[in-house]
Write a protein that holds these residues in place. Structure first.
Motif, PDB file in Angstrom:
ATOM      1  N   GLY A  42      34.038  81.922  69.406  1.00 13.60           N
ATOM      2  CA  GLY A  42      33.879  83.239  68.798  1.00 13.60           C
ATOM      3  C   GLY A  42      32.971  83.125  67.582  1.00 13.60           C
ATOM      4  O   GLY A  42      33.149  82.230  66.751  1.00 13.60           O
ATOM      5  N   ILE A  43      31.981  83.982  67.502  1.00 16.66           N
ATOM      6  CA  ILE A  43      31.080  83.970  66.354  1.00 16.66           C
ATOM      7  C   ILE A  43      30.994  85.373  65.764  1.00 16.66           C
ATOM      8  O   ILE A  43      31.293  86.365  66.432  1.00 16.66           O
ATOM      9  CB  ILE A  43      29.660  83.463  66.715  1.00 16.66           C
ATOM     10  N   LEU A  44      30.588  85.435  64.510  1.00 15.87           N
ATOM     11  CA  LEU A  44      30.533  86.716  63.804  1.00 15.87           C
ATOM     12  C   LEU A  44      29.151  86.953  63.229  1.00 15.87           C
ATOM     13  O   LEU A  44      28.575  86.074  62.573  1.00 15.87           O
ATOM     14  CB  LEU A  44      31.553  86.740  62.660  1.00 15.87           C
ATOM     15  N   LEU A  45      28.605  88.135  63.505  1.00 16.44           N
ATOM     16  CA  LEU A  45      27.414  88.610  62.815  1.00 16.44           C
ATOM     17  C   LEU A  45      27.925  89.410  61.621  1.00 16.44           C
ATOM     18  O   LEU A  45      28.423  90.523  61.796  1.00 16.44           O
ATOM     19  CB  LEU A  45      26.558  89.466  63.745  1.00 16.44           C
ATOM     20  N   PRO A  46      27.833  88.847  60.399  1.00 14.39           N
ATOM     21  CA  PRO A  46      28.462  89.480  59.242  1.00 14.39           C
ATOM     22  C   PRO A  46      27.555  90.514  58.564  1.00 14.39           C
ATOM     23  O   PRO A  46      26.466  90.188  58.091  1.00 14.39           O
ATOM     24  CB  PRO A  46      28.731  88.305  58.287  1.00 14.39           C
ATOM     25  N   LEU A  47      28.016  91.742  58.531  1.00 15.77           N
ATOM     26  CA  LEU A  47      27.354  92.769  57.731  1.00 15.77           C
ATOM     27  C   LEU A  47      27.957  92.746  56.332  1.00 15.77           C
ATOM     28  O   LEU A  47      29.173  92.651  56.170  1.00 15.77           O
ATOM     29  CB  LEU A  47      27.554  94.144  58.353  1.00 15.77           C
ATOM     30  N   VAL A  48      27.093  92.836  55.322  1.00 12.97           N
ATOM     31  CA  VAL A  48      27.560  92.823  53.933  1.00 12.97           C
ATOM     32  C   VAL A  48      26.810  93.885  53.144  1.00 12.97           C
ATOM     33  O   VAL A  48      25.720  94.334  53.538  1.00 12.97           O
ATOM     34  CB  VAL A  48      27.347  91.435  53.278  1.00 12.97           C
ATOM     35  N   LYS A  49      27.390  94.301  52.043  1.00 11.13           N
ATOM     36  CA  LYS A  49      26.730  95.262  51.159  1.00 11.13           C
ATOM     37  C   LYS A  49      25.894  94.494  50.129  1.00 11.13           C
ATOM     38  O   LYS A  49      26.401  93.607  49.440  1.00 11.13           O
ATOM     39  CB  LYS A  49      27.774  96.134  50.461  1.00 11.13           C
ATOM     40  N   MET A  50      24.602  94.834  50.030  1.00 16.25           N
ATOM     41  CA  MET A  50      23.708  94.164  49.094  1.00 16.25           C
ATOM     42  C   MET A  50      23.776  94.830  47.726  1.00 16.25           C
ATOM     43  O   MET A  50      24.395  95.894  47.556  1.00 16.25           O
ATOM     44  CB  MET A  50      22.278  94.193  49.655  1.00 16.25           C
ATOM     45  N   ASP A  51      23.136  94.212  46.747  1.00 14.99           N
ATOM     46  CA  ASP A  51      23.181  94.732  45.379  1.00 14.99           C
ATOM     47  C   ASP A  51      22.593  96.129  45.273  1.00 14.99           C
ATOM     48  O   ASP A  51      23.008  96.926  44.419  1.00 14.99           O
ATOM     49  CB  ASP A  51      22.437  93.787  44.425  1.00 14.99           C
ATOM     50  N   ASP A  52      21.611  96.460  46.124  1.00 14.11           N
ATOM     51  CA  ASP A  52      20.988  97.782  46.071  1.00 14.11           C
ATOM     52  C   ASP A  52      21.760  98.824  46.877  1.00 14.11           C
ATOM     53  O   ASP A  52      21.302  99.955  47.043  1.00 14.11           O
ATOM     54  CB  ASP A  52      19.539  97.709  46.555  1.00 14.11           C
ATOM     55  N   GLY A  53      22.920  98.444  47.408  1.00 14.04           N
ATOM     56  CA  GLY A  53      23.746  99.378  48.158  1.00 14.04           C
ATOM     57  C   GLY A  53      23.437  99.433  49.637  1.00 14.04           C
ATOM     58  O   GLY A  53      24.153 100.107  50.385  1.00 14.04           O
ATOM     59  N   LYS A  54      22.400  98.728  50.081  1.00 13.07           N
ATOM     60  CA  LYS A  54      22.054  98.730  51.498  1.00 13.07           C
ATOM     61  C   LYS A  54      22.814  97.640  52.244  1.00 13.07           C
ATOM     62  O   LYS A  54      23.342  96.709  51.648  1.00 13.07           O
ATOM     63  CB  LYS A  54      20.549  98.536  51.676  1.00 13.07           C
TER      64      LYS A  54
ATOM     65  N   GLU B 170      20.205  73.891  60.579  1.00 14.80           N
ATOM     66  CA  GLU B 170      19.766  75.065  61.330  1.00 14.80           C
ATOM     67  C   GLU B 170      20.479  76.310  60.828  1.00 14.80           C
ATOM     68  O   GLU B 170      21.597  76.260  60.312  1.00 14.80           O
ATOM     69  CB  GLU B 170      20.035  74.872  62.828  1.00 14.80           C
ATOM     70  N   ILE B 171      19.823  77.437  60.988  1.00 18.04           N
ATOM     71  CA  ILE B 171      20.382  78.720  60.558  1.00 18.04           C
ATOM     72  C   ILE B 171      21.256  79.276  61.675  1.00 18.04           C
ATOM     73  O   ILE B 171      20.875  79.242  62.854  1.00 18.04           O
ATOM     74  CB  ILE B 171      19.251  79.691  60.195  1.00 18.04           C
ATOM     75  N   CYS B 172      22.417  79.797  61.301  1.00 21.53           N
ATOM     76  CA  CYS B 172      23.362  80.267  62.308  1.00 21.53           C
ATOM     77  C   CYS B 172      24.259  81.346  61.720  1.00 21.53           C
ATOM     78  O   CYS B 172      24.193  81.671  60.531  1.00 21.53           O
ATOM     79  CB  CYS B 172      24.218  79.102  62.814  1.00 21.53           C
ATOM     80  N   PHE B 173      25.106  81.899  62.574  1.00 23.61           N
ATOM     81  CA  PHE B 173      26.185  82.783  62.148  1.00 23.61           C
ATOM     82  C   PHE B 173      27.475  81.965  62.091  1.00 23.61           C
ATOM     83  O   PHE B 173      27.618  80.970  62.809  1.00 23.61           O
ATOM     84  CB  PHE B 173      26.361  83.946  63.133  1.00 23.61           C
ATOM     85  N   PRO B 174      28.427  82.365  61.267  1.00 25.04           N
ATOM     86  CA  PRO B 174      29.699  81.645  61.254  1.00 25.04           C
ATOM     87  C   PRO B 174      30.432  81.815  62.580  1.00 25.04           C
ATOM     88  O   PRO B 174      30.319  82.842  63.246  1.00 25.04           O
ATOM     89  CB  PRO B 174      30.467  82.303  60.100  1.00 25.04           C
ATOM     90  N   GLY B 175      31.193  80.790  62.947  1.00 25.57           N
ATOM     91  CA  GLY B 175      31.952  80.839  64.190  1.00 25.57           C
ATOM     92  C   GLY B 175      32.327  79.458  64.642  1.00 25.57           C
ATOM     93  O   GLY B 175      31.945  78.457  64.038  1.00 25.57           O
TER      94      GLY B 175
ATOM     95  N   GLU C 169      37.243  81.510  61.824  1.00 27.53           N
ATOM     96  CA  GLU C 169      36.147  80.592  61.532  1.00 27.53           C
ATOM     97  C   GLU C 169      35.290  81.087  60.372  1.00 27.53           C
ATOM     98  O   GLU C 169      34.858  80.299  59.529  1.00 27.53           O
ATOM     99  CB  GLU C 169      35.287  80.405  62.784  1.00 27.53           C
ATOM    100  N   THR C 170      35.045  82.395  60.327  1.00 23.63           N
ATOM    101  CA  THR C 170      34.257  82.958  59.228  1.00 23.63           C
ATOM    102  C   THR C 170      34.980  82.770  57.902  1.00 23.63           C
ATOM    103  O   THR C 170      34.373  82.409  56.891  1.00 23.63           O
ATOM    104  CB  THR C 170      33.989  84.452  59.485  1.00 23.63           C
ATOM    105  N   SER C 171      36.277  83.006  57.911  1.00 27.50           N
ATOM    106  CA  SER C 171      37.068  82.817  56.695  1.00 27.50           C
ATOM    107  C   SER C 171      37.023  81.373  56.227  1.00 27.50           C
ATOM    108  O   SER C 171      36.844  81.091  55.027  1.00 27.50           O
ATOM    109  CB  SER C 171      38.518  83.237  56.957  1.00 27.50           C
ATOM    110  N   GLU C 172      37.158  80.433  57.162  1.00 28.13           N
ATOM    111  CA  GLU C 172      37.148  79.014  56.801  1.00 28.13           C
ATOM    112  C   GLU C 172      35.786  78.565  56.313  1.00 28.13           C
ATOM    113  O   GLU C 172      35.688  77.781  55.354  1.00 28.13           O
ATOM    114  CB  GLU C 172      37.571  78.177  58.010  1.00 28.13           C
TER     115      GLU C 172
END
Length: 346
Positions: free
Chosen positions: A161-173, A191-196, A213-216
């Motif tokens: 299981g993997i997660l594409l994490p959406l987050v709020k940036m400093d500019d609100g986007k 390498e660049i990856c998503f958590p999982g 996995e994302t939490s860990e």
């Protein structure tokens, strides 16, 4: 996790007409509760009724009379149901026809209630006559119907299981968070990856795997990781099955990434990713049997016409970083699901 349906809500135009139909035609019991609210009771379930324009809170986002499609299992033979429908002046719109219920094959008729909701009344049926005479076949059918279909071999090769994490940036986007794997990792270092990661027996679902996995990896509490949606499954190297999810992660300012797994964390705005166009390259897939492969057991022997194929590889190059492989595939699949130009990222 879920055992059964307790009740559902129908939004109706006329409470009395609805109660009369379900009581007179289908034999449900009209009950009153909570200072005058009305419901239709049957078996161990009930249907709560909301009058359109006067719904009780909380309610569905878009309650609408006539938008329901329900399947009810009869307590009597379907022929008896059909006789009652005919005697009550209710037209059978479709049926009797064979359908598939939650626990096996059913035989159904379809009618409309006063709001024109589609009401299916059904009975479970035994296997078709030829099968009914074959006890072993009937038992095989029962076993197969009790299991949800999956991906063949997934448990042997690994499920992730993997997660594409959406987050709020400093500019609100909104932005998408990426990890750069630690340089000490045995596989895919830097390498660049998503958590999982790999699913564990204690995980209640593949979403639970991605969330854990994302939490860990990011060092954020699980309660800060919220389900947004699920993407298409895909197979990875070694035929591993990947279950990608989209989640919204709060409190990233306080996250403490695990240094054994994560070398760097960065965020790219969703708006910018949506505008990016990845480069596309291909590689060939060729079957190369081992030396002891039993060619004498297959038609054509060593001349057997093995199928070949090509794999498409996507590359995003942003700010000197390269996003490719499964991460790029999942990212592109997610971005393709987004609305067209002009949508808001805030």
């Amino acid at each position: 996790m879920i055992d059964r349906l307790d009740h559902l809500v129908l939004t109706v135009r006329d409470l009395e007409a609805t109660c009369q139909f379900y009581e007179r035609v289908l034999g449900m019991q009209v009950v009153t509760f909570d200072h005058g609210r009305r419901a239709l009771h049957f078996g161990q379930q009930k249907i709560n009724l909301h009058l359109a324009g006067h719904e009780f809170e909380p309610k569905a986002r878009h309650p609408q009379p006539g938008s329901a499609d329900l399947c009810l299992i009869a307590a009597v033979p379907l022929e008896q149901v059909m006789e009652k429908l005919t005697a009550s002046g209710v037209a059978i719109e479709v049926g009797p026809v064979y359908r598939t219920g939650a626990a096996g094959p059913i035989r159904s008729v379809y009618v409309r209630d006063p709001d024109h909701n589609l009401i299916e009344v059904a009975e479970y049926v035994q296997a078709a006559e030829p099968l009914a005479k074959e006890a072993a076949v009937t038992e095989i059918s029962r076993v197969l119907q009790q299991r949800p279909p999956g991906i063949m071999g997934a448990q042997q090769v690994g499920e992730f299981g993997i997660l594409l994490p959406l987050v709020k940036m400093d500019d609100g986007k909104l932005g998408v968070l990426f990890e750069k794997r630690a340089s000490t990792m045995r596989r895919q270092a830097n390498e660049i990856c998503f958590p999982g990661g790999r699913a564990e027996k204690s995980d209640e679902s593949k979403w639970a795997t991605a969330r854990r996995e994302t939490s860990e990896e990011l060092g954020v509490p699980p309660e800060n990781i919220h389900f947004v949606g699920e993407l298409d499954w895909l197979t990875g190297p070694g035929r591993a099955v990947i279950y990608p999810f989209v989640g919204f992660v709060e409190g990233i300012a306080d996250m403490k990434p695990n240094p054994d797994e994560v070398g760097e964390v960065f965020v790219i705005s969703l708006e910018r990713l949506a505008a990016a166009k990845p480069s596309t390259y291909t590689s060939s897939l060729v079957t190369e049997p081992e030396e002891d492969f039993p060619y004498h057991l297959i038609p054509g022997g060593k001349r057997y016409p093995w199928r070949t194929g090509k794999v498409e590889h996507l590359f995003y190059e942003l700010d000197g970083r390269v996003i490719w492989g499964l991460t790029a595939r999942v990212l592109a699949h997610f971005l393709e699901r987004l609305p067209g130009e002009g949508w808001s990222c805030k």
